[in-house]
Design a protein around this motif. Sequence first.
Motif, PDB file in Angstrom:
ATOM      1  N   GLU A 131       0.923  -1.322   0.247  1.00  0.00           N
ATOM      2  CA  GLU A 131      -0.111  -0.135  -0.118  1.00  0.00           C
ATOM      3  C   GLU A 131       1.010   1.140  -0.040  1.00  0.00           C
ATOM      4  OE1 GLU A 131      -3.480   2.392   2.594  1.00  0.00           O
ATOM      5  OE2 GLU A 131      -3.441  -0.098   2.472  1.00  0.00           O
ATOM      6  N   GLU A 132       1.853   1.259   0.653  1.00  0.00           N
ATOM      7  CA  GLU A 132       2.841   2.520   0.952  1.00  0.00           C
ATOM      8  C   GLU A 132       3.439   2.775  -0.662  1.00  0.00           C
ATOM      9  OE1 GLU A 132       5.390  -0.802   3.012  1.00  0.00           O
ATOM     10  OE2 GLU A 132       3.252  -0.111   2.977  1.00  0.00           O
ATOM     11  N   THR A 133       3.679   1.790  -1.293  1.00  0.00           N
ATOM     12  CA  THR A 133       4.374   1.993  -2.728  1.00  0.00           C
ATOM     13  C   THR A 133       3.251   2.352  -3.710  1.00  0.00           C
ATOM     14  OG1 THR A 133       5.764  -0.124  -2.296  1.00  0.00           O
ATOM     15  CG2 THR A 133       5.672   0.738  -4.327  1.00  0.00           C
ATOM     16  N   VAL A 134       2.263   1.842  -3.568  1.00  0.00           N
ATOM     17  CA  VAL A 134       0.813   2.423  -4.372  1.00  0.00           C
ATOM     18  C   VAL A 134       0.567   3.936  -3.926  1.00  0.00           C
ATOM     19  CG1 VAL A 134      -1.429   2.300  -4.910  1.00  0.00           C
ATOM     20  CG2 VAL A 134      -0.063   0.228  -4.786  1.00  0.00           C
ATOM     21  N   ARG A 135       0.509   4.349  -2.631  1.00  0.00           N
ATOM     22  CA  ARG A 135       0.431   5.794  -2.257  1.00  0.00           C
ATOM     23  C   ARG A 135       1.448   6.640  -2.556  1.00  0.00           C
ATOM     24  NH1 ARG A 135      -3.006   7.024   1.996  1.00  0.00           N
ATOM     25  NH2 ARG A 135      -3.988   5.241   2.791  1.00  0.00           N
TER      26      ARG A 135
END
Length: 161
Positions: A131-135
């Motif tokens: 999720e942090e990569t997508v954010r």
Amino acid sequence: MSRELPQLRKENGEWRIAIDRKDFKNQAGAAKDRAYDMPVRKEVWKDLEIYLKSYRPLLADPNNPYLFVSGDSSGGPMYSLNRQFAAITRRYFRDCPGVGPHVMRHPVATAILKAHPNAWGAAAYVLHDREETVRKAYAHLRGEDTARWLDAMMTESLKGL
């Protein structure tokens, strides 16, 4: 399909793709968090079956256990597919140097986040990423889209007042 593929199975009449963590290039990154095991959208079952019957035999040796095959060598079947994809994107997208099929993850993530702002977890799940990569990669979609989504939600919620 004459040979069973470990990455594809039909379970309760539904096609599923299951890819082990070790088979991802990002096995030291997001892929180590979970194996990929997702249902295939019913809308593409017919195309999947055509691929298995007609195209995969042209792309891979029958003993190749992988559903999706690729290769970096100039003689490999996916080498020409990657080159074709790059040629098509170079031709049809202005000022594009040509890109490979991997780039298709971006329209998928963008479509999810445009339809459902702040659905970072859902986009990450579909992309098999963190999720942090997508954010970080899609932060540019946050502001204006979130405001539009919130406005529509509040308008609907406050109709009865």
